[in-house]
Design an enzyme around this catalytic site. Structure first.
Site, PDB file in Angstrom:
ATOM      1  N   GLU A 129      33.391  35.834  39.953  1.00 35.15           N
ATOM      2  CA  GLU A 129      34.346  36.950  40.049  1.00 35.15           C
ATOM      3  C   GLU A 129      34.937  37.240  38.671  1.00 35.15           C
ATOM      4  OE1 GLU A 129      38.004  36.354  42.124  1.00 35.15           O
ATOM      5  OE2 GLU A 129      37.762  34.200  42.285  1.00 35.15           O
ATOM      6  N   GLU A 174      35.544  41.579  31.203  1.00 39.33           N
ATOM      7  CA  GLU A 174      35.949  40.168  31.180  1.00 39.33           C
ATOM      8  C   GLU A 174      34.750  39.282  30.861  1.00 39.33           C
ATOM      9  OE1 GLU A 174      38.420  39.188  34.561  1.00 39.33           O
ATOM     10  OE2 GLU A 174      39.828  40.814  34.111  1.00 39.33           O
TER      11      GLU A 174
END
Lengths: 776, 776
Positions: free
Chosen positions: B495, B504
């Site tokens: 995730e 990210e």
């Protein structure tokens, strides 16, 4: 001041030259082929050499690694990709992939980066690997202490932002390297009625045996974008994107390729004046033969080069001319040396060079002041130094005109009574002396009062009264605004004018009932482009520096406005009047001391509409003044009128109002400039602001009237690789006004209506006088 | 969270109200007429009062002083000028020139500045004296501790820059005063086929007995300028000039006048969403009667007010509604209170208000986060806090979708062998727990490895393994990129997605041979306007803050792009995809440790072309992501698709890429956005840049097709001073798509060709990752 003579001329060494030299036996004084060629070039009178940094071997390795051959043979492709990944992780050359390896070979040389690097490829991978290759080449050039590298031109408008981003990254990664972008002065294919990628000149192409792979010619498929490359400003527009993305780096410049034929005069060329041109690339094929068979340049190219050859037309310093193919024997007479000899002849006969060498000209006087930002004087608030007075007293025209104005006024004065003159702000006395001469010439009975508030200059005045003037002059020490002059002055004379007329507070200081000299003055503005001035203003120590007007001798500056034009003639001339001040002031309300209650009457504002015929970037406003001293005697620095009114006057350089954010203006746009002269009890200041508009209906109908490069307007048939040779192109000059300058058609009234839309604006500059003001 | 209920409603006290109250005997609890009226207003349920600051006496004195009557009687004029100069030197009121004199009268009141002040007069003197009068009024209001003054609207586009400059000067001179500019939401005269100055609503006009002098109506003569006031965006364009010249001051806002009829939905209204609206001015004459005879609002006005009533549509806070003329008895039923009761009913039934009150909605979850700039998380470089994990674990949708994806993958997995799952970046274990549930549901034999590099979260994982998971889960401590997992994972779950997908560093972290969850993700962009976000980004502590992407819950934001459009359909949809990442990566070259040699394969770039149907100012880009977890199960924050893919998901707000210089975009322009994802050995970063273009030929032909306000498209006959009343305007709704939204005609292919010209650009943002980067 002496003129730093002689343009620099560089010769281009090609791969062919280098391979040929390598195949010949080495000579004692040249241990490598490049050293031999450099030594030959010097002996032929060239100042510099320019050569490709890499060889065909490098192109071959890069192509095999980075342009996967087919996509069908997976094993081959994976092997290539493995080699590419190893290279990407640690980029470097093999010995035979570069043309030079020694510091002595590199000394004074400028290198060309590999021409085949597609920094603006549509394909992410090609672009990525081209960037790594570029960084590698620049790092190697840096290692050899090379100062400047010339990059191949961007090939399409579509991906020029990627090209520019890469250049910016390189400027950051090579902190001492100067990067110059090669660009043709315009894309000649627009004259052929179709658009194609920006061409590169044949003589700069490496003579590579490696066949182009399908991936290499990606640029051909991208030529369909019409975005802004379909006009003569197209290559400039790409340059604008590049230098904007590189944030106007001072280590970024242009190598302007003069291969395309140039018109003798055309608005679209003048914009290059305001750009940082470091090199002019000039192939021998651009030369034509004169009647005797010697190589000469077409008129347009001639005058462009001539202008460029003086420091007064380039933003950084005089460009170096890179001459290519002089050894190819394209012209029947004169041999290789004929080209550089011709260029030196052009320089010697350049009017700008000659003017700079002649004392008494502004060009000569201004040496060293070009594009140098000076804070305007504040003679009211500060006491000037004697040396400052001395500089201005040298003006051969200004005081002559004052004397003539006083003489005429005295002659015209009715009656025989004694005439009282008052010089308000006498300084060291130049006008007092002129007034005495005028009185003598006129034979009138007159007395001069000289008022000065600078205690230091007042000492000089006392000396001159004792030594020269005697009782004909009375000295008064004090501020002209408040002092009591014993007699009412019939003629009030002052020299408080600034570059913008009222910017040294003449309106606040002068009020008389009789004749005033100056009797009136006007302020004038024009929008300008100059990356040099933009950078100079930004270089100031604080944020205020970009909101302060400066006195500047303009040089690398292009006025963006044209005369008239725009919808329904709503635009004024190239340089427009803002406002006027008159003395004496009419119907003034004064207090018991004869002073105005407020300074409201000296507030002014103007809203001006300029027509912008050719796309450009607004960096600021040029400010000028014009003053009437008496009758038809005046002073003017208005570029179109100064030669008629006060030719060769040196005292004032123009004013420059900077804009902190450059504003892009398309061709045929309109610029609305607002400027205010504001005042409170203590200060006077200017605020300024601009908005850009375009009339889409009239521009669109004008555009569709005369398609760019339509067959009826151009007879230029040249393929890009056979530029006109030995005969002048019929296009050059003949069709100038038509095919090169679309403004002619813009001037016609457009019947289909108009729709003016806003397209941009600047911020408000100097609000409340926060950055610059003039003290009362 | 609780909803701060009840919109604020203010009543407008007119001169008539005040004069009438003054003629009545004073009551014990109200010692002045204004105190009496304020007390009555409170008792009628109004939250606030709004009233004119000055009386007609002031208008009379100013007019007599500053607008010289004739210019023929010199003595009278000089006397007036003497009075004016005395006033300019020391501006001030006489007692009966103002409506209020006491602090208690001023408490909670908003004042209207004199309506007749022509801050944008063409005449320099009128403008100058109007500015002094304005400063005087604001200074007096400040003295009485009044917080906000509402300025009369600018009257013409021509001199709006002067109006704006004056407002900016006032903001500087009254450092605590909030200034609100009254502007009609559009100029209804454009619907009548002719252009006239911006109207002011009748009810706001002072009921002055002073006849207008010729000088006062100068604005009527200036209505001929067609510049950009001939369209529905005209009043917004004036607002844009004002707030730009005022440098986006946070003490400057809009009082949006809703007098003109509004369409139910129209692109040109949405731009107001992104502006600082502090007041909505709503005259009772805008209300229509419902079938019973009670006052209600036309549908368009209804929905505009409803949206404005929630904090989610205004840049600063919910606007106050200024209701005027409720006591005039324009509607047969309901009386004065019917108007405010109706407005409160609108609020109660507003879907946005209701959503904010319902827990589990994004609107409710996001209370307090609207337009708040947050730095994106860097979970790879930083170790997150437990409370951060906890916040994200509350998402009701995200983990549900993960469980479904894992369940489906398990069900689909071929054969009966034990299936190895690896959760890369397990955090506090939410996905591990879901994986176990999915395994149980699927009935498959499986084992879960949970990898985590945050030593603190690893403690939590150990607790959960002990307490909940037991031997079904193996914990591994270390960086997922380098750790050796004992068994080859069949399904790799992570995730690491950010608001922009890859921000990210998911691409850098994930590589597996089996199934990857997410298996792919895409990044999406749209251009946005928001003065609020622009100001927030500028407020950052250093220059970097304007070149850094932020995570933001958008609120006072308007997406500028439309779907498609532009020349030859060259523009894409409103929100466009930049790039995609897929896992596992194909044909990767890896070293002996299985790691890539370089990160080149994760570089990306995109060039997107957006169509801009309505003029606006570009302040940044909105970034979104969409991810495929497995099969047709995904996660999305793409505004058009999120409700289909992951409705009510709370974990991600969009990304905001700011532009440091606002870029003005005209109606029907095209915006080219370039964005790059770049990487070196240590960092990943984005760079972005934009250029604006307009197709003058197609825009011009589309414009000439449908003249704005042509009689065939509008049946609105209303003079400005009799807006539609009691019956809905036939224009409202009926002709919406045609007369209000010109984009319809723009979509037709244009036969007359195209000519796209550049009109502006931004600078390159975040070059070399100098302002923001993500650490590897």
């Amino acid at each position: 001041m002496s003129w730093d003579s002689a343009a620099s001329i560089s010769t281009l060494l090609t791969h062919t030259d280098i391979y040929k030299a390598a195949s010949e036996p080495p000579t004692p004084d040249a241990s490598t082929p490049v050293l031999g060629l450099s030594s030959q070039a010097r002996s032929k009178g060239y100042d510099l050499v320019c050569l490709p940094l890499t060889t065909d071997k490098w192109k071959q390795r890069w192509t095999e690694m980075c342009l996967l051959p087919t996509g069908t043979d997976l094993d081959t492709d994976m092997a290539a990709e493995r080699r590419a990944e190893a290279w990407r992780a640690k980029p470097g050359f093999l010995r035979d992939e570069v043309t030079i390896t020694q510091l002595d070979e590199a000394e004074g040389a400028t290198v060309l980066i590999s021409e085949w690097l597609e920094l603006d490829a549509a394909d992410d991978w090609v672009r990525h690997d081209a960037e790594i290759a570029l960084q590698q080449e620049l790092a190697y050039a840096s290692y050899l202490n090379i100062q400047t590298a010339i990059l191949p031109p961007p090939r399409s408008r579509e991906y020029v932002s990627s090209y520019a981003r890469t250049v910016n990254a390189c400027l950051k990664n090579s902190p001492y390297m100067h990067i110059s972008i090669r660009l043709p002065i315009y894309n000649p294919s627009v004259l052929e009625g179709h658009l194609s990628p920006i061409p590169t000149s044949p003589s700069l192409r490496p003579s590579s045996p490696v066949p182009s792979t399908p991936r290499l010619v990606v640029s051909d498929e991208r030529g369909t974008s019409e975005t802004a490359s379909g006009n003569l400003d197209g290559t400039w527009e790409m340059w604008d994107v590049i230098r904007t993305i590189c944030d106007y780096s001072t280590r970024l410049s242009l190598t302007l390729d003069l291969t395309p034929p140039l018109p003798v005069k055309s608005g679209f060329l003048s914009k290059w004046k305001a750009e940082a041109i470091r090199y002019l690339f000039l192939p021998s094929s651009t030369f034509i033969a004169n009647t005797k068979g010697y190589p000469v340049l077409p008129k347009g190219t001639q005058s462009f080069i001539r202008e460029s050859m003086t420091a007064s037309t380039c933003a950084m310093h005089r460009p170096v001319i890179i001459l290519s193919g002089a050894n190819l024997g394209l012209h029947s007479l004169g041999g290789e040396l004929a080209y550089s000899q011709y260029l030196r002849h052009l320089e010697k006969t350049s009017p700008a060079v000659q003017a700079a060498l002649t004392s008494g000209t502004v060009e000569n006087f201004a040496q060293g002041y070009q594009d140098y930002l000076q804070a305007p004087l504040q003679p009211l608030m500060d006491n000037l130094q004697s040396v400052t007075y001395q500089t201005f007293e040298q003006d051969p025209v200004k005081y002559h005109n004052y004397e003539e104005a006083i003489f005429q006024a005295l002659v015209d004065w009715p009656g025989d009574d004694k005439i009282i003159l008052c010089v308000a702000g006498a300084g060291r006395g130049p006008i007092v002396a002129r007034a005495l001469t005028a009185i003598e010439r006129s034979g009138r009975d007159a007395h001069v009062y000289a008022v000065e508030k600078n205690p230091n200059a007042y000492v000089t005045l006392q000396c001159r009264k004792d030594a020269e003037w005697g009782p004909k002059v009375s000295l008064l020490f004090g501020d002209m605004r408040f002092i009591d002059v014993p007699e009412q002055a019939d003629i009030l004379i002052s020299e408080l004018l600034g570059s913008f007329g009222d910017n040294e507070l003449s309106p606040e200081c002068l009020d008389a009932d009789g004749i005033s000299m100056p009797s009136s003055y006007t302020a004038h503005l024009a929008p300008l482009s100059s990356s040099k001035l933009y950078n100079e203003a930004r270089a100031g120590k604080d944020e205020k520096s970009v909101e302060t007007p400066y006195v500047v001798m303009f040089q690398a500056v292009n006025l963006l406005s044209g005369d008239g034009g725009g919808t329904n003639g709503r635009c004024g001339p190239q340089i427009q009047e803002c406002w006027e001040f008159e003395h004496p002031r009419r119907d003034a309300v004064l207090d018991e001391r004869g002073l105005p209650l407020t300074n409201s009457h000296n507030a002014r504002s103007a809203k001006l509409v300029f027509f912008i015929p050719h796309s450009g970037v607004l960096h600021g406003l040029a400010g000028y003044f014009e003053a009437v001293l008496y009758g038809n005697i005046g002073l003017s620095i208005h570029p179109h009128r100064k030669d008629k009114i006060s030719k060769d006057m040196l005292s004032w350089f123009p004013l420059f109002f900077p804009f902190k954010e450059p504003l892009y203006l398309p061709s045929n746009s309109e610029l609305q400039v607002s400027i205010w002269r504001l005042t409170n009890q203590r200060q006077v200041w200017y605020e300024w602001h601009a908005e850009a508009f375009i009339d889409i209906v009239s521009v669109a109908s004008a555009e569709s009237d005369v398609p760019i490069g339509s067959p009826r307007s151009a007879t230029y048939n040249g393929s890009l690789f056979s530029p006109p040779r030995n005969t002048p192109s019929p296009l050059v000059d003949a069709n100038d006004g038509f095919s090169f300058d679309r403004r002619a058609s813009m001037r016609e009234p457009v019947e289909s209506g108009s729709r003016v839309i806003k397209i941009g604006h600047t911020s408000l500059h100097n609000p409340g006088g926060r950055s610059s003001w003039i003290g009362l």
